[in-house]
Enzyme design. Sequence first.
Site, mmCIF file in Angstrom:
data_model
loop_
_atom_site.group_PDB
_atom_site.id
_atom_site.type_symbol
_atom_site.label_atom_id
_atom_site.label_comp_id
_atom_site.label_asym_id
_atom_site.label_seq_id
_atom_site.Cartn_x
_atom_site.Cartn_y
_atom_site.Cartn_z
ATOM 1 N N ALA A 108 -1.916 86.202 -55.169
ATOM 2 C CA ALA A 108 -0.570 85.693 -54.859
ATOM 3 C C ALA A 108 0.557 86.675 -55.203
ATOM 4 O O ALA A 108 1.722 86.313 -55.061
ATOM 5 C CB ALA A 108 -0.302 84.346 -55.529
ATOM 6 N N ALA A 109 0.238 87.894 -55.607
ATOM 7 C CA ALA A 109 1.329 88.845 -55.925
ATOM 8 C C ALA A 109 2.220 89.039 -54.689
ATOM 9 O O ALA A 109 3.452 89.080 -54.803
ATOM 10 C CB ALA A 109 0.760 90.170 -56.399
ATOM 11 N N GLY A 110 1.597 89.119 -53.510
ATOM 12 C CA GLY A 110 2.368 89.276 -52.265
ATOM 13 C C GLY A 110 3.234 88.052 -51.998
ATOM 14 O O GLY A 110 4.364 88.171 -51.511
ATOM 15 N N ASP A 111 2.703 86.865 -52.318
ATOM 16 C CA ASP A 111 3.478 85.628 -52.104
ATOM 17 C C ASP A 111 4.669 85.587 -53.048
ATOM 18 O O ASP A 111 5.771 85.166 -52.673
ATOM 19 C CB ASP A 111 2.612 84.381 -52.369
ATOM 20 C CG ASP A 111 1.395 84.346 -51.476
ATOM 21 O OD1 ASP A 111 1.441 84.960 -50.398
ATOM 22 O OD2 ASP A 111 0.395 83.701 -51.854
#
Length: 305
Positions: free
Chosen positions: A252-255
Amino acid sequence: MKNKILCMGCINIDLVMYASRIPRPGETIETDNFQTFPGGKGGNQSVAASILGGDVKFFTKLGTDDYSKQLTIAQKKCGVSMDDVLYLDGATAGIAMIMVDENAQNSILYTPGANRMLTPDDVRASSHIFDDCDILEITMESPKEAVYEAIKIAKSKNMIVIMDPAPAPKEGIPAEIAELVDFIKPNETETEILTGIAVTDEISAWKSLKALQAKGFRTPIISLGGKGALTVLDGEAYLERPLNVKPIDTTAAGDIFLGAFTSALSNGKSLKECLKFAKTAAAISTMKKGAQSSIPSIQAVEAFL
Ligand code: RIB
């Protein structure tokens, strides 16, 4: 003035196992490190945007199972309005099975459940929910026909459209939709699917940025994993360099990057300020396990900045 965000995408329950490495095909590995988290790209982005200072409402379809109830409560607790979500009797929430290795890399298999049942008719029937919003943040985990309908409605109401093309459709995104998208944030794999250009270095990343712009996307931002995020600023390539942290889980780093970016934009920040805020929130999140459980507070991001 704070601009209001409408977020549309998938909400899932994440079933996460941590092990030294991800099993090869046919291999079984044992681990006693198992945790359950609220997730889904849409869920993660909306919660990140809310925790990090945005005024957010959510739109998707959920079911009536326990996971749908838990996810609704979790989203509300983080300040995301769930008043406009549709609930389909007898359907289930999305479920993601995630494996994370000791290098913090993950593999995800997910089933969207009720999220998959969202139709363009559902979106049209709910078009009034766009009326008091200024920004649409949308991912491709919902059915693409529903996504494209939402983008058309958002633009007809002069909203800013921010798209996470994940998962990227193999056939690409139609030109008439691309032209309605203000910001698109693909990772390297999604960029290659959308442009046919493999992103291997800064030169190929720049070529693919230009290719995305040629397709109609106004401001592409390519996330280059540990190498930062590349965009076009005043016609020139601009690389937002990564922070040096030691990650334990990059799920979820991109989210979180996109949720933080959207929140900063909704608070009137410049593109450079949005990128700095987003990369900092995303970097801090990789030092904690889970998707939404790893979203830092606004104070933590500001202290880091
Ligand atoms: O981007 C991470 C998310 O992808 C997870 O939370 C999982 O639910 C999948 O949708």
